[in-house]
Design a protein around this motif. Sequence first.
Motif, PDB file in Angstrom:
ATOM      1  N   MET A  23      -5.175-133.863  16.464  1.00  0.00           N
ATOM      2  CA  MET A  23      -6.301-133.632  15.565  1.00  0.00           C
ATOM      3  C   MET A  23      -6.362-132.183  15.092  1.00  0.00           C
ATOM      4  SD  MET A  23      -7.966-131.840  17.961  1.00  0.00           S
ATOM      5  CE  MET A  23      -9.455-131.466  17.124  1.00  0.00           C
ATOM      6  N   MET A  24      -5.210-131.507  15.155  1.00  0.00           N
ATOM      7  CA  MET A  24      -5.181-130.111  14.711  1.00  0.00           C
ATOM      8  C   MET A  24      -3.898-129.806  13.966  1.00  0.00           C
ATOM      9  SD  MET A  24      -4.107-127.947  18.079  1.00  0.00           S
ATOM     10  CE  MET A  24      -3.137-126.792  17.155  1.00  0.00           C
ATOM     11  N   LEU A  25      -3.956-128.784  13.125  1.00  0.00           N
ATOM     12  CA  LEU A  25      -2.789-128.266  12.432  1.00  0.00           C
ATOM     13  C   LEU A  25      -2.740-126.761  12.619  1.00  0.00           C
ATOM     14  CD1 LEU A  25      -2.952-130.206   9.023  1.00  0.00           C
ATOM     15  CD2 LEU A  25      -1.458-130.669  10.980  1.00  0.00           C
ATOM     16  N   LEU A  26      -1.538-126.220  12.542  1.00  0.00           N
ATOM     17  CA  LEU A  26      -1.321-124.777  12.631  1.00  0.00           C
ATOM     18  C   LEU A  26      -0.850-124.301  11.268  1.00  0.00           C
ATOM     19  CD1 LEU A  26       0.710-124.764  15.974  1.00  0.00           C
ATOM     20  CD2 LEU A  26      -1.748-124.372  15.683  1.00  0.00           C
ATOM     21  N   ARG A  27      -1.512-123.295  10.708  1.00  0.00           N
ATOM     22  CA  ARG A  27      -1.178-122.841   9.360  1.00  0.00           C
ATOM     23  C   ARG A  27      -1.142-121.323   9.253  1.00  0.00           C
ATOM     24  NH1 ARG A  27      -0.931-126.358   5.012  1.00  0.00           N
ATOM     25  NH2 ARG A  27      -0.021-128.209   5.914  1.00  0.00           N
ATOM     26  N   LYS A  28      -0.241-120.847   8.398  1.00  0.00           N
ATOM     27  CA  LYS A  28      -0.223-119.454   7.958  1.00  0.00           C
ATOM     28  C   LYS A  28      -0.395-119.386   6.452  1.00  0.00           C
ATOM     29  CE  LYS A  28       0.489-116.395  11.286  1.00  0.00           C
ATOM     30  NZ  LYS A  28       1.278-115.224  11.479  1.00  0.00           N
ATOM     31  N   THR A  93      -6.053-116.988  15.617  1.00  0.00           N
ATOM     32  CA  THR A  93      -5.495-116.335  16.785  1.00  0.00           C
ATOM     33  C   THR A  93      -4.224-115.599  16.403  1.00  0.00           C
ATOM     34  OG1 THR A  93      -4.833-116.592  19.104  1.00  0.00           O
ATOM     35  CG2 THR A  93      -4.102-118.304  17.580  1.00  0.00           C
ATOM     36  N   GLN A  94      -3.918-114.567  17.154  1.00  0.00           N
ATOM     37  CA  GLN A  94      -2.648-113.853  17.055  1.00  0.00           C
ATOM     38  C   GLN A  94      -2.028-113.731  18.443  1.00  0.00           C
ATOM     39  OE1 GLN A  94      -4.296-110.521  14.532  1.00  0.00           O
ATOM     40  NE2 GLN A  94      -2.389-110.920  13.405  1.00  0.00           N
ATOM     41  N   ASP A  95      -2.529-114.504  19.387  1.00  0.00           N
ATOM     42  CA  ASP A  95      -2.127-114.427  20.784  1.00  0.00           C
ATOM     43  C   ASP A  95      -1.126-115.536  21.118  1.00  0.00           C
ATOM     44  OD1 ASP A  95      -2.104-114.810  23.644  1.00  0.00           O
ATOM     45  OD2 ASP A  95      -3.985-113.698  23.775  1.00  0.00           O
ATOM     46  N   ALA A  96       0.089-115.146  21.465  1.00  0.00           N
ATOM     47  CA  ALA A  96       1.152-116.116  21.767  1.00  0.00           C
ATOM     48  C   ALA A  96       0.800-117.000  22.965  1.00  0.00           C
ATOM     49  CB  ALA A  96       2.464-115.391  22.022  1.00  0.00           C
ATOM     50  N   ASP A  97       0.138-116.446  23.965  1.00  0.00           N
ATOM     51  CA  ASP A  97      -0.238-117.243  25.135  1.00  0.00           C
ATOM     52  C   ASP A  97      -1.260-118.317  24.765  1.00  0.00           C
ATOM     53  OD1 ASP A  97       1.463-115.821  26.802  1.00  0.00           O
ATOM     54  OD2 ASP A  97      -0.103-114.398  27.412  1.00  0.00           O
ATOM     55  N   LYS A  98      -2.181-117.993  23.879  1.00  0.00           N
ATOM     56  CA  LYS A  98      -3.178-118.976  23.449  1.00  0.00           C
ATOM     57  C   LYS A  98      -2.531-120.079  22.622  1.00  0.00           C
ATOM     58  CE  LYS A  98      -7.102-115.867  23.805  1.00  0.00           C
ATOM     59  NZ  LYS A  98      -8.197-115.192  23.123  1.00  0.00           N
ATOM     60  N   VAL A  99      -1.576-119.723  21.796  1.00  0.00           N
ATOM     61  CA  VAL A  99      -0.850-120.735  21.019  1.00  0.00           C
ATOM     62  C   VAL A  99      -0.080-121.649  21.966  1.00  0.00           C
ATOM     63  CG1 VAL A  99       0.986-121.107  19.318  1.00  0.00           C
ATOM     64  CG2 VAL A  99      -0.743-119.332  18.929  1.00  0.00           C
ATOM     65  N   ALA A 100       0.554-121.080  22.973  1.00  0.00           N
ATOM     66  CA  ALA A 100       1.288-121.889  23.955  1.00  0.00           C
ATOM     67  C   ALA A 100       0.346-122.846  24.683  1.00  0.00           C
ATOM     68  CB  ALA A 100       2.002-120.980  24.953  1.00  0.00           C
ATOM     69  N   ILE A 107       2.157-132.041  18.007  1.00  0.00           N
ATOM     70  CA  ILE A 107       3.425-132.764  18.145  1.00  0.00           C
ATOM     71  C   ILE A 107       4.653-131.857  18.091  1.00  0.00           C
ATOM     72  CG2 ILE A 107       2.411-134.862  17.188  1.00  0.00           C
ATOM     73  CD1 ILE A 107       3.945-134.260  14.550  1.00  0.00           C
ATOM     74  N   TRP A 108       4.470-130.557  17.896  1.00  0.00           N
ATOM     75  CA  TRP A 108       5.598-129.655  17.689  1.00  0.00           C
ATOM     76  C   TRP A 108       6.140-129.091  18.998  1.00  0.00           C
ATOM     77  CZ3 TRP A 108       1.084-129.043  14.675  1.00  0.00           C
ATOM     78  CH2 TRP A 108       1.193-129.589  13.391  1.00  0.00           C
ATOM     79  N   GLN A 109       7.414-128.762  18.984  1.00  0.00           N
ATOM     80  CA  GLN A 109       8.015-128.049  20.107  1.00  0.00           C
ATOM     81  C   GLN A 109       7.346-126.677  20.198  1.00  0.00           C
ATOM     82  OE1 GLN A 109      10.019-129.078  22.339  1.00  0.00           O
ATOM     83  NE2 GLN A 109      11.375-130.633  21.502  1.00  0.00           N
ATOM     84  N   PRO A 110       7.277-126.106  21.398  1.00  0.00           N
ATOM     85  CA  PRO A 110       6.658-124.773  21.540  1.00  0.00           C
ATOM     86  C   PRO A 110       7.291-123.718  20.631  1.00  0.00           C
ATOM     87  CG  PRO A 110       7.026-125.758  23.693  1.00  0.00           C
ATOM     88  CD  PRO A 110       7.674-126.669  22.682  1.00  0.00           C
ATOM     89  N   GLU A 111       8.585-123.840  20.375  1.00  0.00           N
ATOM     90  CA  GLU A 111       9.265-122.859  19.527  1.00  0.00           C
ATOM     91  C   GLU A 111       8.721-122.859  18.098  1.00  0.00           C
ATOM     92  OE1 GLU A 111      11.563-124.171  22.929  1.00  0.00           O
ATOM     93  OE2 GLU A 111      10.927-125.346  21.210  1.00  0.00           O
ATOM     94  N   LEU A 112       8.380-124.025  17.579  1.00  0.00           N
ATOM     95  CA  LEU A 112       7.844-124.081  16.224  1.00  0.00           C
ATOM     96  C   LEU A 112       6.453-123.447  16.170  1.00  0.00           C
ATOM     97  CD1 LEU A 112       7.974-124.856  13.245  1.00  0.00           C
ATOM     98  CD2 LEU A 112       7.011-127.062  13.873  1.00  0.00           C
ATOM     99  N   ALA A 113       5.621-123.746  17.148  1.00  0.00           N
ATOM    100  CA  ALA A 113       4.280-123.159  17.179  1.00  0.00           C
ATOM    101  C   ALA A 113       4.371-121.634  17.254  1.00  0.00           C
ATOM    102  CB  ALA A 113       3.482-123.721  18.356  1.00  0.00           C
ATOM    103  N   GLN A 114       5.275-121.130  18.083  1.00  0.00           N
ATOM    104  CA  GLN A 114       5.436-119.676  18.203  1.00  0.00           C
ATOM    105  C   GLN A 114       6.025-119.087  16.926  1.00  0.00           C
ATOM    106  OE1 GLN A 114       4.240-117.699  20.597  1.00  0.00           O
ATOM    107  NE2 GLN A 114       3.405-119.485  21.652  1.00  0.00           N
ATOM    108  N   ALA A 115       6.952-119.802  16.287  1.00  0.00           N
ATOM    109  CA  ALA A 115       7.530-119.311  15.026  1.00  0.00           C
ATOM    110  C   ALA A 115       6.456-119.209  13.949  1.00  0.00           C
ATOM    111  CB  ALA A 115       8.666-120.227  14.581  1.00  0.00           C
ATOM    112  N   ARG A 116       5.554-120.183  13.906  1.00  0.00           N
ATOM    113  CA  ARG A 116       4.467-120.111  12.922  1.00  0.00           C
ATOM    114  C   ARG A 116       3.558-118.918  13.205  1.00  0.00           C
ATOM    115  NH1 ARG A 116       2.761-126.298  11.237  1.00  0.00           N
ATOM    116  NH2 ARG A 116       4.769-126.760  10.286  1.00  0.00           N
ATOM    117  N   LEU A 117       3.351-118.609  14.472  1.00  0.00           N
ATOM    118  CA  LEU A 117       2.545-117.444  14.832  1.00  0.00           C
ATOM    119  C   LEU A 117       3.240-116.151  14.397  1.00  0.00           C
ATOM    120  CD1 LEU A 117       0.123-116.175  16.361  1.00  0.00           C
ATOM    121  CD2 LEU A 117       1.572-116.191  18.393  1.00  0.00           C
TER     122      LEU A 117
END
Length: 187
Positions: A23-28, A93-100, A107-117
Amino acid sequence: MLIETALKEWSVAVDALADGEMMMLLRKGGIKEAQGRFSARAENVLLFPTFEHQQPALLKPQYQAAVKPVTQGWHPQTITLKAWATITDIFLTQDADKVAALSAFHIWQPELAQARLKWKASQPLYVLALRTYRLAAPVEIPWQAEYGGCRSWIALASAQSVSRAVPALSDEAYQQQVSAIAAHLSG
């Protein structure tokens, strides 16, 4: 209610939203957005599936088989709209630990979430909470050139009715997930 604004997202993610699996999306923000930054252009949006940038390796294993890679610039002749959503909350957020810590909510691999950050590192990552509803019947619309490009938002050629749509999650389940995401991001 009629909606004419659409939010573009990977087709596999649109399906997961419509099925209540996330129920969430990550966007830049898309390359063609104003100043390259994300901004919410509408509260109520149709979810517009995209195919071009989907990569199975960037998804958690259970979602990889749903993606059929396509060549750059490919799009179907008609787009099937299956769901709409209300953007209820936007967290930054700009915090990598919070994104993790949000891994269980998407549904994304952790690497994609961190890459978007990390992309455009000076800008925050937008975490959008979407109250998603599956349309009573899918709507087919013809592809138009103005729907292309790397952008988050598009104005559809005609507004679509979203009456009789069914929520992907119960009110209680949705609110529990929003509260959990807020707790992860504020901690």
